[in-house]
Write an enzyme that holds these catalytic residues in place. Structure first.
Site, mmCIF file in Angstrom:
data_model
loop_
_atom_site.group_PDB
_atom_site.id
_atom_site.type_symbol
_atom_site.label_atom_id
_atom_site.label_comp_id
_atom_site.label_asym_id
_atom_site.label_seq_id
_atom_site.Cartn_x
_atom_site.Cartn_y
_atom_site.Cartn_z
ATOM 1 N N HIS A 7 1.469 -1.099 -0.018
ATOM 2 C CA HIS A 7 -0.019 -0.184 0.052
ATOM 3 C C HIS A 7 1.084 1.209 0.233
ATOM 4 C CE1 HIS A 7 -2.351 3.012 2.620
ATOM 5 N NE2 HIS A 7 -2.750 3.258 1.185
ATOM 6 N N GLU A 10 1.905 1.906 -3.659
ATOM 7 C CA GLU A 10 1.371 2.173 -4.021
ATOM 8 C C GLU A 10 0.799 3.533 -4.455
ATOM 9 O OE1 GLU A 10 -3.908 3.577 -3.000
ATOM 10 O OE2 GLU A 10 -3.084 1.655 -2.644
ATOM 11 N N HIS A 11 1.066 4.447 -2.532
ATOM 12 C CA HIS A 11 1.386 6.084 -3.302
ATOM 13 C C HIS A 11 2.832 6.342 -3.278
ATOM 14 C CE1 HIS A 11 -1.259 7.892 0.613
ATOM 15 N NE2 HIS A 11 -1.599 6.594 0.484
ATOM 16 N N GLU A 87 -2.728 8.760 7.275
ATOM 17 C CA GLU A 87 -3.772 8.104 6.662
ATOM 18 C C GLU A 87 -4.238 6.798 7.307
ATOM 19 O OE1 GLU A 87 -5.125 4.818 3.330
ATOM 20 O OE2 GLU A 87 -3.788 6.317 2.719
#
Length: 392
Positions: A7, A10-11, A87
């Site tokens: 993840h 992904e950023h 987040e």
């Protein structure tokens, strides 16, 4: 020790490459009237764009570029790691329901990485480095590790032509056999209770380790999906709702779900939210009674027909979404299914019999392979009081 790495990367894929500046990827798509985003699942990361059909080549060029030209440095990686940490703080650390789900999942999988949160454990996120990101990028971001799905007003020939132009020259990473972690035998049911003063509505939930479509085959997975629909689908017409909400009046909400799309293990779950004045043990006992009766006698013809009607309607409405269809095929192919199995899934569901559902209830839902959780409200600690006029 690297939970959340997929993840995190992904950023980073939205940062700059050797040919485009940071942020230019999304700005370019916005300039041509499109939208883009990405998400990470347990088995894959997906990047998607929605643009006018004549802009397909622009998207092919941009995606191929960031598949092999990504530029990462500490001054890029470290600030974005802080973004991911924030987040997690916003979505998980401040939400008792999210913290509870993390604990439930970690308890369900004794050994498999599915027990890790997709966003990662906070302590491990804090330690992810530039070297970690580069290793993951070099290992997996290559055309032979990717599934490309295009849905819309385009021809297969044009898609293939553009794919050969933009992806064909890229160096493959070399696909290795997947090293799959196996779960040890589950011999003991697990229970957990979590209390938090921020919880407004307590509930009880039980999750079972269950075979996925790839593991157990389509027929067994379809029976599990139909079992979830009979138990908890369709609102107040489901078995759980009719018994616990309408008849016994011990819950205000209940349901069941089956997650069978993972590459390895799936899960099956049931839950109930108590009515005012009802304790969680009463709700759990009620859920157990409904499931036991269904396992003993199977669903009625009316229940099975209702479940099939709901599933048929869902499949028909699903044809209306190009993005939904693209995601369905991309996820299925990435997780070990074939195009034929993806296309035949609605037919397999409609072929499920009452005996199939009953057998699934009897054989697939082993209490030894389950976690039962209670999320409860906890009264805040009383604050010390002071006498009037005392120094504070």
């Amino acid at each position: 020790g690297e939970s959340g790495l997929a993840h995190f990367l992904e950023h980073l894929l939205f940062k700059g490459t050797k040919t485009i500046k940071p942020g230019e990827f999304s700005r370019t798509i916005a300039r041509i009237g499109g939208r883009d985003n990405a998400f990470t699942s347990y088995d894959y990361t997906a990047y998607f764009q929605r643009v006018a059909a004549h802009e397909l080549e622009t998207i092919m060029r941009l995606e191929a570029d960031r598949m092999h030209n990504l530029v990462l440095r500490d001054d890029i990686v470290v600030p974005e790691r802080d973004v991911v940490l924030e987040e997690r703080n916003q979505r998980t650390e401040t939400d008792p329901g999210s913290l509870f789900r993390d604990q439930m999942t970690a308890a369900l999988y004794l050994n498999h990485p599915y027990g890790n949160p997709l966003v990662g454990w906070k302590r491990e996120l804090e330690q992810l480095s530039l070297a970690d990101a580069l290793f993951h990028y070099d290992e997996f971001y290559a055309p032979d590790h990717a599934i490309l799905v295009v849905a819309g007003d385009v021809s297969a020939a044009e898609v293939e032509r553009l794919a050969n132009i933009y992806y064909g020259p890229l160096k493959p990473a070399g696909i290795k056999d997947r090293e799959r972690v196996k779960e040890p035998p589950h011999r003991s049911a697990r229970r957990m209770k979590m209390s938090d003063p921020r919880v407004r509505q307590p509930y009880v939930i039980r999750s079972y380790l269950a075979p996925s479509r790839r593991q157990g085959g389509d027929k067994d997975a379809a029976a599990m999906a139909m079992l979830a629909e009979v138990l908890g689908g369709g609102g107040v017409t489901s078995r759980l709702a009719k018994q616990l909400q309408l008849k016994d009046r011990i819950t205000i909400n209940s349901g069941a779900f089956y997650s069978g799309s993972n590459y390895d293990y799936g899960s099956f779950g049931v839950y109930g939210v108590p009515a005012p004045g009802v304790d969680l043990q009463t709700v759990e006992d009620g859920i157990d009674a409904v499931m036991a009766e269904l396992a003993e006698n199977g669903p009625t013809d009316a229940e099975l027909n209702r479940a099939k009607t709901l599933i048929r309607a869902s499949e028909i409405y699903g044809q209306d979404s190009q993005q939904g269809l693209a995601r369905q095929y991309g996820a299925g192919l990435t997780n070990g299914l074939t195009i034929e199995r993806i296309q035949n899934w609605p037919s397999v569901l409609l072929e499920v019999t009452a005996e199939d559902v009953q057998r699934a209830a009897q054989t697939q839902l082993r209490i030894e392979a389950s976690v039962t959780g209670w999320l409860m409200t906890q009264a805040p600690d009383p604050q010390p009081t002071t006498e009037a006029g005392a120094d504070q």
